[in-house]
Design an enzyme around this catalytic site. Structure first.
Site, PDB file in Angstrom:
ATOM      1  N   GLN A 166      -4.532  -1.535   9.492  1.00  0.00           N
ATOM      2  CA  GLN A 166      -4.428  -2.869   8.889  1.00  0.00           C
ATOM      3  C   GLN A 166      -5.037  -3.915   9.821  1.00  0.00           C
ATOM      4  OE1 GLN A 166      -3.245  -3.462   5.732  1.00  0.00           O
ATOM      5  NE2 GLN A 166      -3.877  -5.575   6.028  1.00  0.00           N
ATOM      6  N   ASP A 220     -11.155   2.921   3.886  1.00  0.00           N
ATOM      7  CA  ASP A 220     -11.504   1.506   3.710  1.00  0.00           C
ATOM      8  C   ASP A 220     -13.028   1.318   3.691  1.00  0.00           C
ATOM      9  OD1 ASP A 220      -9.376  -0.263   3.367  1.00  0.00           O
ATOM     10  OD2 ASP A 220      -8.792  -0.168   5.486  1.00  0.00           O
ATOM     11  N   LYS A 260       0.839  -1.209   0.000  1.00  0.00           N
ATOM     12  CA  LYS A 260       0.000   0.000   0.000  1.00  0.00           C
ATOM     13  C   LYS A 260       0.867   1.248   0.000  1.00  0.00           C
ATOM     14  CE  LYS A 260      -3.792  -2.489   2.113  1.00  0.00           C
ATOM     15  NZ  LYS A 260      -4.517  -2.867   3.336  1.00  0.00           N
TER      16      LYS A 260
END
Ligand code: NDP
Length: 278
Positions: free
Chosen positions: A93, A116, A49
């Site tokens: 994460q 997200d 990422k």
């Protein structure tokens, strides 16, 4: 033989477009990437990422906390990032180590920085079809299908898996595109019978070779979301028996190189959007 839905190629094209847009902006978009603990796979994903950010001209700031840092320290970091004007997107994460409430941590993220789309507010927005941040993996699937001219309208889409981050939002996005949607899961007794009805079959389980050629209708579009590492050969596989199913399907995604890169490209797109809306 099926047409391969090439997520790598499309993601590369999308990142080029994002970079061009970023170069026109007066503010550089910034993404905070937070990782807790030492999970090896999570560290690999975070590195990818951050590399994507560099490719897109997005500033990434990494925050690594020890597994035993504690929920309070993690929440304090998120509150600080929520207030930081140079940070437009916050990504924590998952999975978090034992002892952390993932839902509590996710809810601490400002919905405006929730790239997200995991907070309840953003999940609800996806449900009603009025969202700013698209859920990265399911929306990546939609973009890949769109790119190859596959229109879900009127088709029977079978989603295998009902997780909050993949299966459920995938089903919703398909519904918004006017597919007839079935969702299967571990308690579905007659899985093959249902998957064989699919015009578009999306597998998001996490079990190598769960979907075999006899479970696929000839000419179906098969999308494999799963990422499984085979402990025998150390390679990545999806849920779909790729070699056999590619002889039956009309279109198929490879693993790796299908949905994975698309997920990350959508994350970049969401970060750009967050910066534009700040
Ligand atoms: P979860 O473990 O949260 O969900 C798995 C789902 O599969 C559950 O709904 C479960 O059912 C269902 N399931 C389990 N066994 C069976 C079975 N035998 N038959 C039918 N359904 C079954 O996983 P995620 O949704 O988070 O991820 C799914 C896969 O996608 C994983 O391999 C993951 O690594 C990958 N992934 C890939 C991403 C990408 O970028 N490509 C991003 C995110 C995930 P039940 O609800 O009943 O337990």
């Amino acid at each position: 033989m099926a047409i391969i839905l090439d997520g790598n190629a499309l993601a590369k094209q999308m990142k080029k477009q994002i970079k061009a847009e970023v170069e026109q902006m007066s503010t550089q978009p910034g993404l905070a990437v937070v990782i807790v603990g030492e999970d090896a796979a999570s560290h690999v994903y975070v590195n990818y990422k951050q590399r994507d950010c560099a490719e897109c001209g997005i500033r990434s700031e990494g925050f690594a906390l020890a597994a035993d840092a504690g929920e309070d320290e993690l929440l304090a970091l998120i509150y600080r990032l929520n207030k930081d004007d140079n940070i437009h997107g916050i990504l924590v994460q998952l999975p978090l180590p034992k002892g952390y409430s993932e839902q509590k941590v996710i809810e601490a993220i400002s919905p405006k920085k929730d790239v997200d789309a995991f907070t309840l507010q953003n999940v609800g927005r996806v449900m009603v079809g009025d969202y700013t941040f698209a859920p990265c993996t399911p929306y990546g699937v939609m973009k890949l299908l769109e790119h190859y001219g596959i229109d879900p309208a009127g088709k029977h889409c079978v989603v295998v898996g009902r997780s909050n981050i993949v299966g459920k939002p995938q089903a919703m996005l398909m519904l918004h595109k006017h597919a007839t949607v079935s969702i299967c899961h571990s308690r579905t007794p007659n899985l093959a019978e249902i998957t064989r009805q699919a015009d578009i079959l999306i597998a998001a389980v996490g079990k190598i070779n769960l979907i075999t050629a006899d479970m696929v209708k000839p000419g179906a579009v098969v999308v494999d979301v799963a990422i499984n590492r085979n402990t025998d050969d150390g390679k990545l596989y999806g849920d779909v028996d790729f070699e056999a199913v590619k002889e039956v399907a009309s279109h198929i995604t490879p693993v790796p190189g299908g949905v994975g890169p698309m997920t990350r490209a959508i994350l970049m797109q969401n970060t750009l959007k967050a910066a534009k809306n700040a």
